[in-house]
Design a protein around this motif. Structure first.
Motif, PDB file in Angstrom:
ATOM      1  N   ASP A  35      18.355  60.093 -17.883  1.00  0.00           N
ATOM      2  CA  ASP A  35      19.190  60.878 -16.976  1.00  0.00           C
ATOM      3  C   ASP A  35      18.611  60.832 -15.559  1.00  0.00           C
ATOM      4  N   GLU A  36      17.277  60.736 -15.476  1.00  0.00           N
ATOM      5  CA  GLU A  36      16.627  60.658 -14.169  1.00  0.00           C
ATOM      6  C   GLU A  36      17.070  59.401 -13.427  1.00  0.00           C
ATOM      7  N   ASP A  37      17.131  58.288 -14.171  1.00  0.00           N
ATOM      8  CA  ASP A  37      17.617  57.041 -13.569  1.00  0.00           C
ATOM      9  C   ASP A  37      19.042  57.214 -13.040  1.00  0.00           C
ATOM     10  N   VAL A  38      19.881  57.855 -13.846  1.00  0.00           N
ATOM     11  CA  VAL A  38      21.270  58.068 -13.432  1.00  0.00           C
ATOM     12  C   VAL A  38      21.300  58.845 -12.119  1.00  0.00           C
ATOM     13  N   GLY A  53      22.834  50.641 -20.449  1.00  0.00           N
ATOM     14  CA  GLY A  53      22.116  49.376 -20.471  1.00  0.00           C
ATOM     15  C   GLY A  53      21.283  49.143 -19.215  1.00  0.00           C
ATOM     16  N   VAL A  54      21.580  49.890 -18.148  1.00  0.00           N
ATOM     17  CA  VAL A  54      20.807  49.739 -16.901  1.00  0.00           C
ATOM     18  C   VAL A  54      19.900  50.954 -16.707  1.00  0.00           C
ATOM     19  N   ALA A  55      20.511  52.136 -16.776  1.00  0.00           N
ATOM     20  CA  ALA A  55      19.729  53.364 -16.630  1.00  0.00           C
ATOM     21  C   ALA A  55      19.057  53.680 -17.960  1.00  0.00           C
ATOM     22  N   ARG A  56      17.807  54.068 -17.894  1.00  0.00           N
ATOM     23  CA  ARG A  56      17.079  54.354 -19.131  1.00  0.00           C
ATOM     24  C   ARG A  56      16.967  55.840 -19.401  1.00  0.00           C
ATOM     25  N   THR A  97      11.596  61.534   0.206  1.00  0.00           N
ATOM     26  CA  THR A  97      10.720  60.997  -0.847  1.00  0.00           C
ATOM     27  C   THR A  97      11.443  59.992  -1.733  1.00  0.00           C
ATOM     28  N   PHE A  98      12.631  60.396  -2.174  1.00  0.00           N
ATOM     29  CA  PHE A  98      13.413  59.574  -3.095  1.00  0.00           C
ATOM     30  C   PHE A  98      13.715  58.205  -2.509  1.00  0.00           C
ATOM     31  N   ASP A  99      14.309  58.255  -1.320  1.00  0.00           N
ATOM     32  CA  ASP A  99      14.734  57.040  -0.646  1.00  0.00           C
ATOM     33  C   ASP A  99      13.543  56.107  -0.427  1.00  0.00           C
ATOM     34  N   SER A 100      12.462  56.677   0.085  1.00  0.00           N
ATOM     35  CA  SER A 100      11.302  55.862   0.406  1.00  0.00           C
ATOM     36  C   SER A 100      10.655  55.270  -0.847  1.00  0.00           C
ATOM     37  N   CYS A 101      10.546  56.077  -1.909  1.00  0.00           N
ATOM     38  CA  CYS A 101       9.963  55.596  -3.168  1.00  0.00           C
ATOM     39  C   CYS A 101      10.740  54.394  -3.681  1.00  0.00           C
ATOM     40  N   LEU A 102      12.067  54.531  -3.747  1.00  0.00           N
ATOM     41  CA  LEU A 102      12.897  53.481  -4.336  1.00  0.00           C
ATOM     42  C   LEU A 102      13.016  52.272  -3.416  1.00  0.00           C
ATOM     43  N   ARG A 103      13.160  52.539  -2.096  1.00  0.00           N
ATOM     44  CA  ARG A 103      13.464  51.477  -1.160  1.00  0.00           C
ATOM     45  C   ARG A 103      12.230  50.681  -0.727  1.00  0.00           C
ATOM     46  N   TYR A 104      11.139  51.404  -0.457  1.00  0.00           N
ATOM     47  CA  TYR A 104       9.982  50.728   0.134  1.00  0.00           C
ATOM     48  C   TYR A 104       8.762  50.644  -0.764  1.00  0.00           C
ATOM     49  N   LEU A 105       8.604  51.619  -1.637  1.00  0.00           N
ATOM     50  CA  LEU A 105       7.329  51.710  -2.345  1.00  0.00           C
ATOM     51  C   LEU A 105       7.405  51.201  -3.784  1.00  0.00           C
ATOM     52  N   ASN A 106       8.601  50.793  -4.215  1.00  0.00           N
ATOM     53  CA  ASN A 106       8.791  50.349  -5.586  1.00  0.00           C
ATOM     54  C   ASN A 106       8.206  51.351  -6.577  1.00  0.00           C
ATOM     55  N   GLU A 107       8.530  52.619  -6.331  1.00  0.00           N
ATOM     56  CA  GLU A 107       8.006  53.706  -7.153  1.00  0.00           C
ATOM     57  C   GLU A 107       9.183  54.485  -7.714  1.00  0.00           C
ATOM     58  N   PHE A 124      21.095  57.298  -4.450  1.00  0.00           N
ATOM     59  CA  PHE A 124      20.950  56.111  -3.598  1.00  0.00           C
ATOM     60  C   PHE A 124      21.372  54.868  -4.374  1.00  0.00           C
ATOM     61  N   PRO A 125      22.689  54.649  -4.529  1.00  0.00           N
ATOM     62  CA  PRO A 125      23.193  53.619  -5.444  1.00  0.00           C
ATOM     63  C   PRO A 125      22.584  52.218  -5.255  1.00  0.00           C
ATOM     64  N   GLN A 126      22.730  51.645  -4.061  1.00  0.00           N
ATOM     65  CA  GLN A 126      22.257  50.256  -3.897  1.00  0.00           C
ATOM     66  C   GLN A 126      20.753  50.156  -4.086  1.00  0.00           C
ATOM     67  N   VAL A 127      20.053  51.088  -3.467  1.00  0.00           N
ATOM     68  CA  VAL A 127      18.592  51.066  -3.529  1.00  0.00           C
ATOM     69  C   VAL A 127      18.117  51.215  -4.976  1.00  0.00           C
ATOM     70  N   ALA A 128      18.748  52.109  -5.723  1.00  0.00           N
ATOM     71  CA  ALA A 128      18.344  52.337  -7.112  1.00  0.00           C
ATOM     72  C   ALA A 128      18.653  51.106  -7.958  1.00  0.00           C
ATOM     73  N   GLU A 129      19.797  50.499  -7.712  1.00  0.00           N
ATOM     74  CA  GLU A 129      20.183  49.322  -8.487  1.00  0.00           C
ATOM     75  C   GLU A 129      19.132  48.221  -8.344  1.00  0.00           C
ATOM     76  N   LYS A 130      18.723  48.015  -7.094  1.00  0.00           N
ATOM     77  CA  LYS A 130      17.714  47.000  -6.803  1.00  0.00           C
ATOM     78  C   LYS A 130      16.402  47.380  -7.494  1.00  0.00           C
ATOM     79  N   PHE A 131      16.062  48.655  -7.443  1.00  0.00           N
ATOM     80  CA  PHE A 131      14.832  49.133  -8.085  1.00  0.00           C
ATOM     81  C   PHE A 131      14.879  48.872  -9.589  1.00  0.00           C
ATOM     82  N   PHE A 132      16.020  49.154 -10.230  1.00  0.00           N
ATOM     83  CA  PHE A 132      16.154  48.925 -11.680  1.00  0.00           C
ATOM     84  C   PHE A 132      15.986  47.441 -12.000  1.00  0.00           C
TER      85      PHE A 132
END
Ligand code: CO
Length: 461
Positions: A424-427, A419-422, A50-60, A433-441
């Motif tokens: 604890d959930e963002d962290v 300044g990037v993560a808003r 769920t996590f990977d797909s939300c961040l990587r493909y679904l912009n969720e 998923f570091p790269q994927v999350a960074e792109k999502f942020f």
């Protein structure tokens, strides 16, 4: 009347197994209220991919998805699947991260955390179970079912007893490959129920066609809960159909607690989605079919297709029979790990290398080296010591839990992400998923700036 609970998997496992978790939150939001009132024991809605797909493909944001599901399903027990010390990925995290993740998952709406370890090494789930209980949630210990010369009823009972002594609230028999047969299910369910006296759940997949019979025999043996998927998202690599099992078990006199009318409403909602996804190709018709290869080779279907695609890429498909013979030998050398991710990939890849490189273990993959060093935990059986010596090449074995060697990570990462993560959930998204999350942020930031710009223009209009 004997009660049988149902766990609906359409939002998680069925979504993951049939269409690689590409159902977006908005796709299923309209039906959540009906799922909430259908009478399920629990609704599996988070975890795995769920996590990977939300961040990587679904912009969720996966956390926002969970909060939204919670809001729309106030009465249901929301369930997630957790890979123990690996959380949602395949590497081990330090304990502070595991604890924080669970605290946040429960805070955002999860009620039941089903935890497993790919090797059934209970040390890899003990921190997750402990933290789940500390947060007042239900800890379910899942045992990976596999077939090998060293896996028998007694070995599964030992795992179940260890889980019980950790304080789990229930035990789940988790059959990832759909190879649990009705006869074995009956034997396992009755023996484990007798040995640990905890609520018992059976999870299987319809891949090989055994699933309805397996769940029926499980229920006859005393299983308390079964995992099923609403019929339009059932079958093949997904779970067996909710309505069918509800029909059959009700007729046999079991109290399922489910509303037939609600199930019809839910299915009527998902049917056109399934049809559209079949048309778009996001659901491949093949995953809905019955495939008995896994019964012949005792290798999960997904692993077989991986082997074929690896060999095809190398232009060496004619070596497939050799690889099929080599795979169980590699598995034996590694102490018979269950063939679940990441072990299925590790064993399969090494078997291919052994065949194609013209000699067994002429090349040893880094994953196999780490595994033999103890980074994944304790293998179920004895490993080939000669191979271990060669793989370690003087490096020392890890003593005890690998996670004990990892320094705390959460606060350090939080500091780095200022300044990037808003939240604890963002962290946590970033740690998972570091790269994927960074792109999502970044995308989230850009989208908001754009929105702000438009609203200024609107004012000046
Ligand atoms: Co599954």
């Amino acid at each position: 009347m004997h009660k049988v609970g149902f766990t609906e998997t359409v939002l998680r496992d069925a979504n993951q197994s049939l269409m690689a978790t590409r159902l977006g939150y908005k796709d299923f939001e309209p039906i959540l209220k009906d799922i909430d009132s259908a009478g399920y024991y629990s609704v599996e809605c988070w975890g795995g991919a769920t996590f990977d797909s939300c961040l990587r493909y679904l912009n969720e944001d996966p956390w926002e998805r969970l909060r939204n599901i919670r809001k729309n399903m106030p009465n249901s027990k929301l369930q997630m699947l957790l890979r123990g010390q690996n959380l949602l990925g395949y590497r081990h995290y330090p304990d502070d991260v595991v604890r924080k993740f669970i605290e946040l998952a429960v805070k955002n709406g999860i009620d039941i955390i089903r935890t497993f370890d790919a090797l059934n090494d209970v040390h890899n789930i003990e921190v997750a179970v402990d933290e789940t209980l500390k947060n007042g949630a239900h800890a379910s210990g899942a045992i990976c079912y596999t077939i090998s010369p060293i896996h028998d009823t007694a070995s599964y009972i030992r795992v179940a007893k260890d889980m019980k002594s950790m304080g789990v609230n229930s035990i789940c028999i988790k059959d990832m490959a759909g190879i649990l047969s009705p006869a074995v299910a009956y034997e396992l369910v009755s023996s484990i129920k007798e040995a640990v006296d905890l609520p018992l759940i059976v999870h299987t997949h319809s891949t090989t066609g055994l699933s309805f019979m397996t769940l029926l025999k499980s229920v006859e043996a005393g299983a308390d809960v079964i995992d099923t998927a609403i019929s339009s998202f059932s079958g093949g690599t997904s779970q067996p159909a909710t309505e069918t099992l509800n029909y059959a078990l009700s007729e046999l006199g079991y109290d399922t607690g489910l509303s037939k009318e609600k199930l019809n409403t839910i299915n009527a909602f998902f049917k056109p989605i399934r049809d559209a996804e079949l048309k778009s190709g996001r659901i491949n018709g093949r995953v809905l079919a019955t495939d008995t290869d896994a019964l012949n080779y005792q290798i999960p279907g997904g692993m077989l297709s991986n082997l074929i695609s690896q060999l095809t890429q190398q232009g060496q498909l004619e070596k497939f029979p050799e690889v099929l013979e080599e795979t169980p030998r590699v598995r034996e050398d590694l102490g018979y790990p269950p063939l679940v991710t990441p072990m299925s990939q590790m064993v399969g890849q090494q078997a291919v290398v052994n065949v194609l490189s013209g000699g067994r273990y002429k090349i040893i993959s880094n994953e196999v080296k780490s595994y033999l060093a103890g980074e994944y935990g304790t293998p179920p059986g004895a490993v080939n010591e000669g191979l271990r010596e060669k793989a370690l090449a003087g490096r020392e074995m890890i003593k005890g839990r690998y996670a004990d060697t990892l320094p705390p990570l959460f606060e350090k990462t939080k500091e780095e992400l200022k300044g990037v993560a808003r939240s604890d959930e963002d962290v946590m998204s970033y740690i998972s998923f570091p790269q994927v999350a960074e792109k999502f942020f970044e995308d989230r930031q850009k989208a908001e700036e754009k929105k702000a710009l438009y609203s200024i223009e609107a004012i000046e209009d």
